[in-house]
Each structure stands twice: as C-alpha cells, then as structure tokens.
Design an enzyme around this catalytic site. Structure first.
Site, mmCIF file in Angstrom:
data_model
loop_
_atom_site.group_PDB
_atom_site.id
_atom_site.type_symbol
_atom_site.label_atom_id
_atom_site.label_comp_id
_atom_site.label_asym_id
_atom_site.label_seq_id
_atom_site.Cartn_x
_atom_site.Cartn_y
_atom_site.Cartn_z
ATOM 1 N N TYR A 21 0.838 -1.201 0.000
ATOM 2 C CA TYR A 21 0.000 0.000 0.000
ATOM 3 C C TYR A 21 0.876 1.255 0.000
ATOM 4 C CZ TYR A 21 -3.339 3.508 1.610
ATOM 5 O OH TYR A 21 -4.096 4.642 1.726
ATOM 6 N N GLU A 43 -11.407 4.754 4.308
ATOM 7 C CA GLU A 43 -10.982 5.639 5.401
ATOM 8 C C GLU A 43 -12.089 5.785 6.446
ATOM 9 O OE1 GLU A 43 -8.052 6.621 6.082
ATOM 10 O OE2 GLU A 43 -6.987 6.440 4.177
ATOM 11 N N TRP A 51 -5.506 0.463 10.407
ATOM 12 C CA TRP A 51 -5.458 0.423 8.940
ATOM 13 C C TRP A 51 -5.108 -0.990 8.475
ATOM 14 C CZ3 TRP A 51 -7.794 2.803 5.411
ATOM 15 C CH2 TRP A 51 -7.377 2.781 4.091
#
Length: 183
Positions: A21, A43, A51
């Site tokens: 990522y 998000e 995350w």
C-alpha cells in the site's frame, strides 16, 4: 508520526501488507471517481480500527460494495444494507454502511454539477486541513478531521503522506499530486 516512520514498528506479517500500500497507493493521485469513493469509504471504515484491519479486508470490501461503483452503491436498498451488515468480511457498522450509500448519492450530485468527484476536489483546492474538514462535514457523512486528512493525503490532495527522505516520496512527486501542482 508519518506512515513511513510507523512502518518501522510493524509486525513482519503486517509490514508486507502495508509496504504494498505504502509503495504503490498511499499519496499517489487517484484519477477515477470510483477509486476516490473507494478510498473515502475505506478511510471511513477505518475510524476506530487499525489500517491493517482495513487492508486485510480491502478485497472483501470491493466485492461487497460492487467494486465501489458509485451508481450501484447509491441505489442500494434495505436488502443491500442487511447484506452488508451480515457480511463478516467487512466492517459491519450501520452508521458506516449508511454513510457509504449517502456519500455515493452525494457524489452523484457533485458529478452532475462539476463533471466528476475529482473535479469537485480540484475546484476546492487548495485548502488547509481545517478548511477541507469543514467542507467535508458539510458535504458528506461520517467525515471527521482524521478521516478527511487521511483521505486527502492518501489521494494526493494534501502533503505529508511520505517523509521527504522516503524513496516513494520522489515517485509521488513524479505522479504530480495536486498539492504539488504549481499554478
């Protein structure tokens, strides 16, 4: 702490996931509205969670939300909401599910007015983090300061995604994030 610095403290198993990522998505400009919508929804779903959890569920989110097709998500009915709330592969939070649907409807309105979600973002650029947060809170659901900040940094609208000494920082600059465009 920047994402680059935070990666130094991750468990080896999580580091692989984050490195992909970090090196290929975080901070790079996103051109397509469905992908911008995807990042916004991811998000939003990260709020209160790690995350890492979102990255592990990313593909399941794509399937559950019809590859983040804005028009499809905007047309979701009660049966779709129940399907999402029963899907253990995503975050089953009714507020977050409803926010995805309502935000898809909002984006359709922005597309009609500005031609695209991306154009709407560009139209409002540049803004400070606080100005962006106020705009997002007026426009979208479930978008507090951290969600807005991470969304905009991760999509190339605010600086700070990478330390300047991070090798990916130079790649992001070459990709011309909006925050670095000279007018």
């Amino acid at each position: 702490m920047s994402y680059c610095t935070a990666m130094k403290y991750m468990k080896p198993d999580d580091l692989v996931l984050h490195k992909i990522y970090h090196d290929t998505q975080y901070g790079f400009p996103i051109e397509e509205d469905n992908e911008l919508f995807c990042r916004l929804i991811l998000e939003i779903n990260q709020a209160g969670l790690s995350w890492t959890t979102i990255l592990k569920k990313q593909e399941t989110f794509r399937k559950a939300y019809h590859n983040f097709d804005i028009k499809k998500v905007a047309s979701y009915k009660e049966k779709d909401i129940q399907r999402l709330l029963n899907d253990a592969g995503i975050i089953r939070n009714k507020l977050k599910v409803n926010a995805a649907i309502e935000n898809a409807k909002t984006i359709i309105g922005l597309q009609k007015e500005f031609g695209s979600f991306k154009n709407w973002l560009a139209h409002h650029h540049p803004k400070t983090k606080d100005e962006w947060t106020k705009l997002f809170k007026r426009t979208f659901r479930f978008t507090g300061g951290e969600i807005v900040n991470e969304f905009l940094m991760s999509a190339g609208y605010l600086p700070g995604a990478h330390d300047e000494n991070c090798p990916v920082h130079k790649k992001v600059l070459k990709a011309k994030p909006l925050w670095n465009n000279k007018k």
